[in-house]
Motif scaffolding. Structure first.
Motif, mmCIF file in Angstrom:
data_model
loop_
_atom_site.group_PDB
_atom_site.id
_atom_site.type_symbol
_atom_site.label_atom_id
_atom_site.label_comp_id
_atom_site.label_asym_id
_atom_site.label_seq_id
_atom_site.Cartn_x
_atom_site.Cartn_y
_atom_site.Cartn_z
ATOM 1 N N PRO A 244 0.822 -1.226 0.000
ATOM 2 C CA PRO A 244 0.000 0.000 0.000
ATOM 3 C C PRO A 244 0.853 1.271 0.000
ATOM 4 C CG PRO A 244 -0.818 -1.576 1.603
ATOM 5 C CD PRO A 244 0.499 -2.090 1.149
ATOM 6 N N ASP A 245 2.009 1.233 0.688
ATOM 7 C CA ASP A 245 2.840 2.441 0.761
ATOM 8 C C ASP A 245 3.523 2.759 -0.567
ATOM 9 O OD1 ASP A 245 4.266 0.094 1.038
ATOM 10 O OD2 ASP A 245 5.915 1.052 2.117
ATOM 11 N N LYS A 246 3.570 1.779 -1.480
ATOM 12 C CA LYS A 246 4.147 2.027 -2.812
ATOM 13 C C LYS A 246 3.068 2.286 -3.864
ATOM 14 C CE LYS A 246 8.292 -0.776 -2.020
ATOM 15 N NZ LYS A 246 9.094 -1.930 -2.500
ATOM 16 N N SER A 247 1.816 2.276 -3.458
ATOM 17 C CA SER A 247 0.714 2.553 -4.366
ATOM 18 C C SER A 247 0.275 4.007 -4.198
ATOM 19 C CB SER A 247 -0.465 1.616 -4.084
ATOM 20 O OG SER A 247 -0.048 0.263 -4.145
ATOM 21 N N ALA A 248 -0.421 4.517 -5.185
ATOM 22 C CA ALA A 248 -0.839 5.912 -5.146
ATOM 23 C C ALA A 248 -2.155 6.080 -5.888
ATOM 24 C CB ALA A 248 0.226 6.813 -5.755
ATOM 25 N N ILE A 249 -2.863 7.149 -5.551
ATOM 26 C CA ILE A 249 -4.116 7.510 -6.213
ATOM 27 C C ILE A 249 -3.953 8.895 -6.823
ATOM 28 C CG2 ILE A 249 -6.561 8.043 -5.907
ATOM 29 C CD1 ILE A 249 -6.585 6.121 -3.557
ATOM 30 N N VAL A 250 -4.344 9.029 -8.086
ATOM 31 C CA VAL A 250 -4.381 10.330 -8.743
ATOM 32 C C VAL A 250 -5.795 10.505 -9.291
ATOM 33 C CG1 VAL A 250 -3.449 11.831 -10.531
ATOM 34 C CG2 VAL A 250 -1.934 10.223 -9.356
ATOM 35 N N ALA A 251 -6.520 11.494 -8.763
ATOM 36 C CA ALA A 251 -7.881 11.767 -9.214
ATOM 37 C C ALA A 251 -7.828 12.796 -10.337
ATOM 38 C CB ALA A 251 -8.723 12.293 -8.050
ATOM 39 N N PHE B 195 4.404 7.065 -13.695
ATOM 40 C CA PHE B 195 4.000 5.713 -14.042
ATOM 41 C C PHE B 195 4.600 5.338 -15.383
ATOM 42 C CE2 PHE B 195 0.876 2.763 -16.006
ATOM 43 C CZ PHE B 195 1.015 1.718 -15.116
ATOM 44 N N LEU B 196 5.408 4.270 -15.378
ATOM 45 C CA LEU B 196 6.093 3.799 -16.588
ATOM 46 C C LEU B 196 6.880 4.920 -17.272
ATOM 47 C CD1 LEU B 196 3.386 1.454 -18.170
ATOM 48 C CD2 LEU B 196 5.363 0.808 -16.803
#
Length: 554
Positions: free
Chosen positions: A21-28, A56-57
């Motif tokens: 979870p700490d390496k995941s992110a949300i961009v709205a 991302f990539l």
């Protein structure tokens, strides 16, 4: 299904890999002036943090999809590379211009190309930041003055702006994607690019998917269903003595078993009419035929279609043969047929299927490469048939579908012509004389100082007094050696008496070639001369510039 249940299912499925979870992110993503509160999403009980932008990539995404973060990132990388090019270009024994241009395309353009199809729709003011740095590097490579027009920079270096580059890359992407129906992204996209390709009458997304073929390709470890052989002599060696090559081929041909069927195939393309033809001949069956392919077909497709038509003719024959040997002068066609990899050209899968069908009936196919135009009778016969077919309007036509590479080649020509026409609006002689976007070979020189001097003289932006007077009206435009004329490129190269002694060899060369010594011909702007003469003139001009010390003045 909402986001939270989907995330729980993803986490349950991915227990083996353990998403953190700490390496995941949300961009709205939203264009709203006042975006709402950050969404509350959890992964295994841990909240996923929301970010205004995220990488991302290799591409930076921001909330409003303005691409400012990614453009700043690319701009910073290009600035660092600009310093590198400044050091390398100004070195005492630095590389020539063509080597530096190749480095620019490998190091700088590759940075801006990555993700350009996505971020290329950003505002022009943001994209111009990358364009400015890119042009600054090109100026350093060419040794151009700041006043040199950008059209001259693009024409002399063989590069283009981000907008033109995106047009080319997006069209190439759509044309490739249209032939990959199993790709998750295979659907009409990039509406602006699609409209442009439709105006050019390109069939971007065919209704019937051509690939992959129903033919099962063999595993890499499995030997191919055909035998491939190569003529003992290379093309270069065989062309030295065609009579000896032909007699050597006849000796090898006499050793063949009589029951084996011998066939010859060849393809031809006319660059004037964009017409591709193919031909095949089977001497034992007294068969020799030629066909015309769909317009804009490549020579590669013509060679493949010739082999396919030959195999089809043998397959339709009532008589059965233990083997067939096809002599072809296209090594790429033989190599790609022998390979087990799937191909974008529909003829390859059809050839493999015909080979399998013949093998099931007891006929083994052997493909043999032979050198072209070396006196081999069978090859000369099919070559003549293919060439004559271009002039004869017969009913022997093959409605083959163009492969993605052929469509891309067609679009590349159209795109290059339009871009070159845009550059020619500058009305500079060094651009008007160009017929393609490629750099002119005789405009280059291994000595960087001479290459820079020639570029400045061609572009008309130099350090001679005539140009200095255009920048500063108080500057004296007359010749620095006391001539009562304006010091411009025509004066220093053709008229100035101070350099007349060093000019004698150039005059002698022009007299031998029966040419008039003028400014345009000296700088390689006369398109009527052959390549060898252009290089001779350039070499004499380079010697003249060295002897007179003009490289440090211009």
């Amino acid at each position: 299904m909402g986001c939270a249940p989907a995330l729980n299912r993803i986490f349950s499925w991915s227990r083996k890999w353990k998403f953190a979870p700490d390496k995941s992110a949300i961009v709205a993503f939203t264009r709203s002036y006042k975006p709402g509160a950050d969404p509350l999403l959890f992964l295994n009980g841990h909240r996923i943090r929301s970010h205004p932008n995220f990488k991302f990539l290799g591409v930076w995404f921001d909330q409003k999809l303005l691409w400012k973060t990614h453009i700043e990132h690319v701009h910073k990388q290009c600035l660092n590379l600009k310093r590198l090019f400044t050091v390398v270009a100004n070195a005492r024994y630095g590389p020539p211009v063509d080597t530096l241009t190749l480095l620019y395309k490998s190091l700088v353009r590759s940075k801006s190309d990555y993700g350009l199809i996505a971020y290329g729709n950003a505002s022009k003011s943001n994209l111009e930041k990358i364009n400015v740095v890119s042009r600054a590097i090109i100026r350093t490579i060419l040794g151009s003055k700041l006043s040199t027009p950008k059209e001259v920079l693009y024409a002399e270096s063989g590069t283009e702006s981000l907008a033109e580059r995106r047009d080319w890359l997006s069209s190439k992407y759509v044309l490739n994607l249209g032939h990959k129906p199993h790709n998750p992204m295979s659907a009409p996209c990039l509406s602006e690019t699609m409209r442009k390709l439709k105006r050019l009458e390109f069939d971007t997304f065919p209704e019937v998917a051509l690939f992959p073929s129903r033919h099962k390709h063999p595993a890499p470890s499995r030997p191919p269903k055909c035998i491939t052989k190569w003529f003992p002599l290379s093309k270069k060696t065989a062309s030295i003595d065609p009579e000896k090559t032909a007699s050597f081929f006849n000796i090898l041909l006499q050793k063949q078993v009589d029951s084996i069927l011998i066939a010859y195939t060849d393809g031809s393309v006319s660059t004037d009419t964009n017409t591709a033809t193919c031909a095949m001949a089977i001497p034992a069956l007294n068969i020799a035929k030629a066909w015309t392919l769909a317009k804009h077909s490549s020579i590669f497709s013509a060679e493949l279609q010739a082999i396919k038509q030959c195999l089809q003719m043998i397959y339709n024959s009532d008589q059965s043969y233990p083997g067939v040997k096809i002599f072809c002068d296209s090594s790429p066609a033989i190599l790609v047929i022998k390979s087990s990899n799937p191909s974008e050209n529909e003829a390859i899968s059809e050839i493999r299927e015909l080979m399998d069908s013949l093998l099931s009936s007891g006929t083994l196919t052997t493909l043999i490469w032979i050198p072209s135009h070396c006196g081999i009778a069978g090859n000369e016969q099919v070559d003549k048939l293919a060439v004559n077919q271009q002039a004869n309007e017969t009913d022997n036509k093959i409605s083959n579908k163009l492969s993605p590479s052929e469509k891309i080649s067609m679009f590349r020509k159209s795109w290059a012509q339009n871009f070159l026409a845009t550059l020619k609006h500058c009305r500079k002689p060094c651009i008007l004389m160009k017929s393609s976007l490629r750099t002119v070979k005789w405009h280059q020189h291994k000595d960087r100082k001479i290459a820079i001097c020639l570029h400045r003289l061609r572009s008309g932006h130099h350090y001679l007094n005539a140009f200095n007077h255009r920048i500063n009206m108080e500057a004296d435009p007359s010749c620095r050696y006391g001539c009562n004329v304006i010091e411009d490129p025509r004066n220093i190269l053709v008229e100035c008496p101070k350099n007349e002694r060093a000019r004698q060899k150039m005059r002698q060369l022009f007299n031998n070639k029966k040419l008039v010594l003028n400014f345009e011909t000296l700088l390689g702007l006369n398109t009527k001369l052959d390549t060898r003469t252009q290089f001779l003139i350039r070499n004499e001009l380079a010697t003249f510039l060295k002897q007179t010390g003009l490289t440090s003045i211009v």
